[in-house]
Design an enzyme around this catalytic site. Structure first.
Site, mmCIF file in Angstrom:
data_model
loop_
_atom_site.group_PDB
_atom_site.id
_atom_site.type_symbol
_atom_site.label_atom_id
_atom_site.label_comp_id
_atom_site.label_asym_id
_atom_site.label_seq_id
_atom_site.Cartn_x
_atom_site.Cartn_y
_atom_site.Cartn_z
ATOM 1 N N CYS A 151 -1.943 -2.620 7.796
ATOM 2 C CA CYS A 151 -1.971 -3.533 6.645
ATOM 3 C C CYS A 151 -0.751 -4.445 6.565
ATOM 4 O O CYS A 151 -0.855 -5.575 6.085
ATOM 5 C CB CYS A 151 -2.148 -2.735 5.366
ATOM 6 S SG CYS A 151 -3.796 -1.985 5.283
ATOM 7 N N LYS A 210 -6.804 -4.685 -3.033
ATOM 8 C CA LYS A 210 -7.403 -5.390 -1.892
ATOM 9 C C LYS A 210 -8.388 -4.486 -1.162
ATOM 10 O O LYS A 210 -8.089 -3.324 -0.894
ATOM 11 C CB LYS A 210 -6.290 -5.860 -0.938
ATOM 12 C CG LYS A 210 -5.472 -4.726 -0.320
ATOM 13 C CD LYS A 210 -4.309 -5.313 0.459
ATOM 14 C CE LYS A 210 -3.532 -4.327 1.267
ATOM 15 N NZ LYS A 210 -4.260 -3.580 2.278
ATOM 16 N N ASP A 263 0.795 -1.249 0.000
ATOM 17 C CA ASP A 263 0.000 0.000 0.000
ATOM 18 C C ASP A 263 0.824 1.295 0.000
ATOM 19 O O ASP A 263 0.452 2.270 0.686
ATOM 20 C CB ASP A 263 -0.965 0.012 1.202
ATOM 21 C CG ASP A 263 -1.945 -1.154 1.184
ATOM 22 O OD1 ASP A 263 -1.925 -1.931 0.230
ATOM 23 O OD2 ASP A 263 -2.731 -1.287 2.148
#
Ligand code: TIU
Length: 220
Positions: free
Chosen positions: A162, A129, A24
């Site tokens: 994450c 995601k 990310d």
């Protein structure tokens, strides 16, 4: 096999079975005006690791490791965004709202893009995601399985959200997980340190931790 100095003990890396997974590193998390900032965070610390992640990415590319990039984002119609996620807290802008980098955390919008310095190359795996973990509701497991990947090297943001969630998902799926401590960051420095401590405690209950120099020196 390459032995990497790591905590809580050396990590035996098999470059043919290892992937670098960068979690990310999107404008929405590292630049002002994105999702991270709308949640009330100072994003400057996450932006500051970009050069370290780039150096790690270059070294892993050169060593021929598989490369995975993830993006936390949702479909434009928000059908994959649970209301409980969108309605959480009291942010200035919610997921799907229009911000300075387009709609917050929506696939295809400028804010959801990976920062220019870390742009995926053709042939690298890119996983969109909807959750914090990269295995949930994605084909990441299939992508890794068909390439024979059994070890994952982790970088990206944020360490305790994450990155740690994906590391825990991977650990339960049987992957050996190595976190690169200077290539990950949190909006909360104390949470980063706590996450690393949780991962390596109890004999590496979730995985290992090493610095980028520890790894790069061995795979160069
Ligand atoms: N808020 C926060 O720390 N993280 C996230 O929402 N997503 C990721 O960590 N990528």
């Amino acid at each position: 096999m390459v032995e990497i100095q790591a905590s809580p003990f050396p990590f035996r890396l098999d470059p043919a079975r290892a992937a670098l997974i960068i979690i990310d590193m999107q404008r929405d998390f590292v630049e002002p005006g994105g999702f991270g900032e709308t949640l009330g965070n100072d994003v400057s610390g996450c932006k500051a690791i970009v050069p370290v992640v780039r150096r790690l990415l270059d070294a892993c590319r050169e060593a021929g490791l598989a490369i995975v990039h993830t993006r936390e984002c949702h479909r434009p119609d928000l059908s994959d965004c649970p209301p409980a996620k969108r309605e959480r807290g009291n942010p200035g802008l919610r997921i799907g709202d229009l911000g300075p980098m387009g709609r917050i955390l929506i696939a295809g919008e400028p804010g959801a893009a990976i920062v220019d310095e870390l742009m995926p190359l053709p042939g690298e795996i890119v996983i969109d995601k909807p959750g914090k973990g990269a295995f949930y509701a994605t084909d990441l497991g299939d992508q890794l399985g068909k390439r024979g990947i059994t070890q994952l090297i982790f970088a990206g943001v944020t360490t305790e959200v994450c990155v740690q969630t994906t590391m825990r998902e991977a650990n339960d799926r049987g992957y050996e997980c190595l976190l690169i401590t200077d290539a990950t960051e949190s909006y909360f420095p104390e949470f980063k340190q706590a996450a690393i401590a949780m991962i390596v405690a109890q004999g590496g209950i979730v995985g290992w931790a090493a610095t980028s120099d520890d790894l790069i020196g061995k795979i160069a």
